[in-house]
Scaffold this active site. Structure first.
Site, PDB file in Angstrom:
ATOM      1  N   ARG A 262      -2.090 -25.844 -15.355  1.00 55.61           N
ATOM      2  CA  ARG A 262      -2.075 -24.434 -14.953  1.00 55.61           C
ATOM      3  C   ARG A 262      -3.246 -23.717 -15.593  1.00 55.61           C
ATOM      4  NH1 ARG A 262       4.437 -23.061 -15.430  1.00 55.61           N
ATOM      5  NH2 ARG A 262       5.085 -24.630 -13.900  1.00 55.61           N
ATOM      6  N   ARG A 277       1.530 -22.466 -24.938  1.00 52.15           N
ATOM      7  CA  ARG A 277       0.966 -22.165 -23.614  1.00 52.15           C
ATOM      8  C   ARG A 277      -0.349 -22.922 -23.448  1.00 52.15           C
ATOM      9  NH1 ARG A 277       2.250 -17.920 -20.219  1.00 52.15           N
ATOM     10  NH2 ARG A 277       3.394 -16.881 -21.886  1.00 52.15           N
ATOM     11  N   GLU A 349      11.322 -19.473 -23.644  1.00 48.68           N
ATOM     12  CA  GLU A 349      11.668 -20.247 -22.450  1.00 48.68           C
ATOM     13  C   GLU A 349      11.325 -21.728 -22.610  1.00 48.68           C
ATOM     14  OE1 GLU A 349       9.953 -21.078 -18.024  1.00 48.68           O
ATOM     15  OE2 GLU A 349       9.438 -19.164 -18.957  1.00 48.68           O
ATOM     16  N   SER A 352      13.306 -23.358 -16.538  1.00 46.25           N
ATOM     17  CA  SER A 352      13.677 -22.425 -15.470  1.00 46.25           C
ATOM     18  C   SER A 352      14.323 -23.239 -14.360  1.00 46.25           C
ATOM     19  CB  SER A 352      12.459 -21.690 -14.908  1.00 46.25           C
ATOM     20  OG  SER A 352      12.005 -20.702 -15.797  1.00 46.25           O
ATOM     21  N   ARG A 391       7.249 -27.895 -25.053  1.00 43.14           N
ATOM     22  CA  ARG A 391       8.045 -26.812 -25.644  1.00 43.14           C
ATOM     23  C   ARG A 391       9.288 -27.357 -26.334  1.00 43.14           C
ATOM     24  NH1 ARG A 391       7.529 -21.084 -22.511  1.00 43.14           N
ATOM     25  NH2 ARG A 391       5.258 -21.091 -22.366  1.00 43.14           N
TER      26      ARG A 391
END
Length: 430
Positions: A262, A277, A349, A352, A391
């Site tokens: 990403r 990130r 987070e 999801s 994560r």
């Protein structure tokens, strides 16, 4: 993708749902394009009928020896042919404009999704575990003594630039162990089929899974046109594109462990320290393709699959349902699972889990044939992280950290680490 017929029948419903997302109304523009497109199609069909009629009369005029009528009719046929071609081209252009406009409008939130503007309006629906009570000031993952030398950001920057990391030694092995544990659990206990999928995909796959045209800047494209996947949701979901599945084949449940890429467009300044990130990361993805009647239950099942992994790892977490303003473009409903990170003193987070309804299926024309016959209908698609490996590594390291700089590792990882459960302050497994 939205159904223009449904918008014709109830344009106010579209605008009301978009308003819940904080988006501007779209129905009037869509219906104007649709009306112009249909009018142009009708005009082209009328001109085509006139052309066909004149074509039939040309021969008759020739047979009668009426040269004037013959020439008039032949000119009329030529004129109508040009008109038809022009109007068909205009209709195609209007259709392309309408399709593009529809493709840029987000999915409509489910009725039970809470209204809100941003993450502050998300609603907690579950909490598990108690954050560890530490008698020392907890460190962030990259500051822990046993981790620091094995999580090399400087080397990654030398090789690739910012927002990359090189994992070494025991930390690299723990990272790999986490991914293996996740995939094995999904396959052996959760009934998912493991898939080794490509990480380079075509435009059609990105479009079909709602990553294009609106969010191209969020992903990386190669010079020959392939896209690096933002998540294996893209190849797994697109695997049913253009298919008409038997109802008895549903649900289809898949999992894949892949690299993900990403650009993090728009995230400048966010989470720049550590590996929270990154431009490149690994994730174990879950994707389900279901009968529409089963998608609600399937989302809850997928959510439990992700939550259960965290419970087995002993990681405290909370689950929230995202409000309309924080929900992703393609989702009808999303649950985020946030793991406790002692170094940040916050939940962050880690998964999801979203249902898209038939939003993606319409874009990629994925359907099923109802039992007992009937017209093929669109399937529902769902996706969820099970889990984000990097994560999860952060959460394991921070929650297991000790005052001396060592880390106690979850028991469920021991079989993947040669029976060892401790990362020493010197960075070795023991």
């Amino acid at each position: 993708m939205h159904d223009i017929r449904a918008i014709r029948e109830n344009p106010d419903a579209l605008d009301a749902a978009l308003a819940r997302r904080g988006d501007a109304p779209e129905a009037a523009v869509l219906l104007s394009l649709d009306e112009a497109r249909r009018a142009k199609i009708l005009a082209a069909e009328t001109a085509q009928a006139e052309q066909n009629k004149a074509s039939k009369l040309v021969g008759a005029a020739k047979a009668k020896g009426d040269e004037a009528e013959f020439e008039r009719l032949r000119a009329l046929v030529s004129e109508k042919k040009a008109e038809v071609a022009a109007m068909q081209a205009e209709a195609r252009e209007l259709d392309a404009q309408l399709t593009d406009k529809l493709a840029r409008i987000g999915n409509l939130p489910a009725d039970d999704v809470p209204d809100g503007a941003d993450e502050n309006d998300n609603v907690e629906v579950n909490r598990w575990g108690t954050p560890p009570s530490l008698d020392f000031t907890p460190k962030e993952h990259f500051e822990i003594a046993g981790v620091a030398a094995l999580m090399d950001f400087e080397l990654a920057a030398k090789i690739s630039g910012s927002r990359f990391v090189v994992l070494k030694g025991a930390v690299a092995r723990i990272h790999r162990a986490l991914a293996q544990f996740m995939v094995d659990t999904h396959v052996d206990e959760n009934g998912l089929t493991e898939v080794n999928s490509p990480v380079l995909v075509r435009d059609e796959a990105m479009y079909g899974t709602d990553k294009l045209p609106k969010f191209g800047e969020d992903s990386y494209q190669t010079t020959n046109g392939w896209w690096l996947v933002p998540t294996s949701e893209v190849p797994l979901t697109y695997s049913v594109a253009g298919e008409i599945l038997e109802a008895s084949a549903l649900p289809i449940r898949m999992t894949a462990h892949t690299l993900c890429f990403r650009s993090e467009a728009g995230s400048a300044g966010k989470d720049t320290a550590g590996m929270l990130r990154q431009h490149q990361f690994e994730k174990v993805e879950m994707v389900s393709v279901t009968h529409p009647d089963e998608s609600e239950a399937e989302q809850k099942r997928m959510l439990r699959c992700a939550e259960d992994l965290l419970e087995r790892l002993g990681l405290p977490y909370r689950t929230v349902i995202l409000c309309t303003g924080d929900m992703g473009f393609g989702a009808r409903r999303t649950y985020d699972i946030e793991a406790w990170l002692p170094g940040q003193n916050a939940y962050r987070e880690i998964s999801s889990v979203s249902t898209t309804g038939d939003f993606q299926a319409r874009r990629m024309n994925a359907r099923f044939r109802p039992e007992g016959g009937g017209k093929p209908a669109f399937v529902h698609t769902l996706n969820g992280s099970g889990l984000a490996v990097g994560r999860c590594l952060i959460a394991v390291l921070e929650n297991g950290q000790q005052a001396d700089g060592s880390v106690v590792l979850p028991e469920v990882l021991a079989p993947y680490l040669g029976g060892r459960r401790l990362l020493t302050a010197e960075g070795a497994l023991a």
